[in-house]
Design an enzyme around this catalytic site. Structure first.
Site, mmCIF file in Angstrom:
data_model
loop_
_atom_site.group_PDB
_atom_site.id
_atom_site.type_symbol
_atom_site.label_atom_id
_atom_site.label_comp_id
_atom_site.label_asym_id
_atom_site.label_seq_id
_atom_site.Cartn_x
_atom_site.Cartn_y
_atom_site.Cartn_z
ATOM 1 N N TYR A 56 6.983 7.222 -9.956
ATOM 2 C CA TYR A 56 6.521 6.278 -10.962
ATOM 3 C C TYR A 56 5.022 6.102 -10.806
ATOM 4 C CZ TYR A 56 11.429 4.810 -11.614
ATOM 5 O OH TYR A 56 12.775 4.773 -11.880
ATOM 6 N N LEU A 209 18.727 -3.107 -21.583
ATOM 7 C CA LEU A 209 18.162 -3.538 -22.866
ATOM 8 C C LEU A 209 17.598 -2.352 -23.638
ATOM 9 C CD1 LEU A 209 16.415 -6.867 -21.798
ATOM 10 C CD2 LEU A 209 18.667 -6.548 -22.851
ATOM 11 N N ARG A 211 15.321 -0.150 -22.963
ATOM 12 C CA ARG A 211 13.857 -0.112 -22.958
ATOM 13 C C ARG A 211 13.244 -1.107 -23.956
ATOM 14 N NH1 ARG A 211 16.422 4.385 -22.145
ATOM 15 N NH2 ARG A 211 15.933 5.617 -20.290
ATOM 16 N N GLY A 212 13.899 -2.236 -24.072
ATOM 17 C CA GLY A 212 13.409 -3.285 -24.962
ATOM 18 C C GLY A 212 13.953 -3.206 -26.369
ATOM 19 N N SER A 215 16.422 -5.949 -26.920
ATOM 20 C CA SER A 215 16.029 -7.195 -26.251
ATOM 21 C C SER A 215 15.912 -8.360 -27.233
ATOM 22 C CB SER A 215 14.677 -7.020 -25.558
ATOM 23 O OG SER A 215 13.640 -6.832 -26.517
#
Length: 337
Positions: A56, A209, A211-212, A215
């Site tokens: 990452y 979620l 990746r949003g 959400s």
């Protein structure tokens, strides 16, 4: 904070974990100070499981997590359990160059992770994707050697299919399988989830979620930065995005009826899938701010009865999402697809 065993051989962990990837990479720029404050807030709330990966932002995320641990009060630092993914190969320009699961590479990756994190052991260690050129038995065997020497506590898996899970479990005790699972990513239900339950392996679910996307905060007109993974993700493109956000609006009606947020009901749904199986599913929430963390933690107080679950299924049926969860080149690396 409720805690659950991570599989039949793993540690006790918090009912929710914190996925730290977005604090460093793939979702646009992040605020380092707020990221560290969010890790501290999670620990203060009783979250014990912190998930990261050595690739990452090419080590940046491990260093960030290491700094957050180093600057946390001793009592909170001691309760933290760090899960690390390894094996993804990167170039200086950020491109992906495959995966390396050779035993020598496994030990090399671990040495660097221990240094960046500033810890003397990694709680759960897993290859991020299956290396097609190295039998999983060899990769898991190398992690087992690290366990024998005290550098790792437990073996995990990531994004692999049922056959690989069985082969890995025949080699060493497996604590968990980390894999995407959400209302709109339910592929594990066919064969992977039955296999992990048969073998006593928990699921640590990322992307709860999506990746949003589900959400309740993502909008059609949102402009994504070039360094945001979602700018290239099929589910966030054109007609796919319109269709998927229509699903979110259907879900919003149920959430509003219960007096909770869309994100909370989506996370609570994932929690509910493990509730009848010794709580064998631990959602990883990718909160990058304390505000989003607080919202996510609120899902622990949401109870979904049979009528709620039926309404959610009608609003967002299995396979309702438009678009694959990754671009085609990355889908090709998934052993779980």
């Amino acid at each position: 904070m409720r805690t659950h065993p991570l599989g039949t051989t793993g540690p006790q962990v918090s009912a929710l974990g914190l996925g730290c990837m977005g604090m460093s990479a793939l979702y646009g720029d992040a605020d380092r100070t707020e990221s560290i404050a969010t890790v501290h807030a999670a620990l203060e709330a009783g979250v014990t499981l912190l998930d990261t990966g050595d690739f990452y932002a090419m080590g940046h995320n491990e260093m960030l997590v290491g700094e957050a641990l180093r600057t946390a009060p001793a009592a909170l630092r001691e309760q933290a359990q760090v899960s690390v993914k390894f094996g993804a190969l990167r170039s200086p320009d950020g491109d992906w160059a495959g995966y390396d699961g050779r035993p020598a590479a496994v030990k090399n990756f671990a040495a660097y992770s221990l240094q960046r994190l500033g810890v003397d052991h990694i709680d759960v260690y897993r290859i991020a994707r299956l290396d097609p050129d190295v039998p999983i038995e060899e990769t898991v065997g190398a992690i087992s050697e690290l366990i024998e020497k005290g550098y790792v506590r437990h073996v995990g898996l990531s994004e692999v299919g049922a056959d690989t899970i069985r082969r890995a479990a025949a080699t060493a005790p497996i604590a968990d399988l980390q894999i995407e699972y959400s209302l709109i990513s339910r592929g594990i239900e066919e064969s992977i989830l039955p296999t992990t339950r048969e073998l006593g392996i928990s699921i640590t679910a990322y992307g709860v979620l999506s990746r949003g996307l589900i959400s309740g905060h993502f909008t059609r007109d949102r402009q994504l930065a070039a360094n945001d993974f979602r700018a290239h993700s099929p589910r966030f493109q054109g007609e796919n995005l319109r269709h998927n956000l229509d699903l979110v609006e259907a879900l919003r009606k149920i959430a509003e009826h219960k007096g909770v947020s869309v994100a909370q009901i989506a996370i609570a749904w994932v929690l509910s899938r493990g509730a009848q199986h010794n709580d064998d599913i631990v959602p990883l929430v990718g909160a990058r701010t304390r505000e989003r963390l607080t919202e996510s933690l609120g899902a622990l107080d949401v109870t979904l009865d049979a009528a709620d679950l039926a309404a959610i299924e009608r609003a967002v049926p299995a396979d309702a999402a438009a678009g694959e969860r990754y671009p085609a080149p990355q889908m090709a690396h998934l052993g779980s697809k």
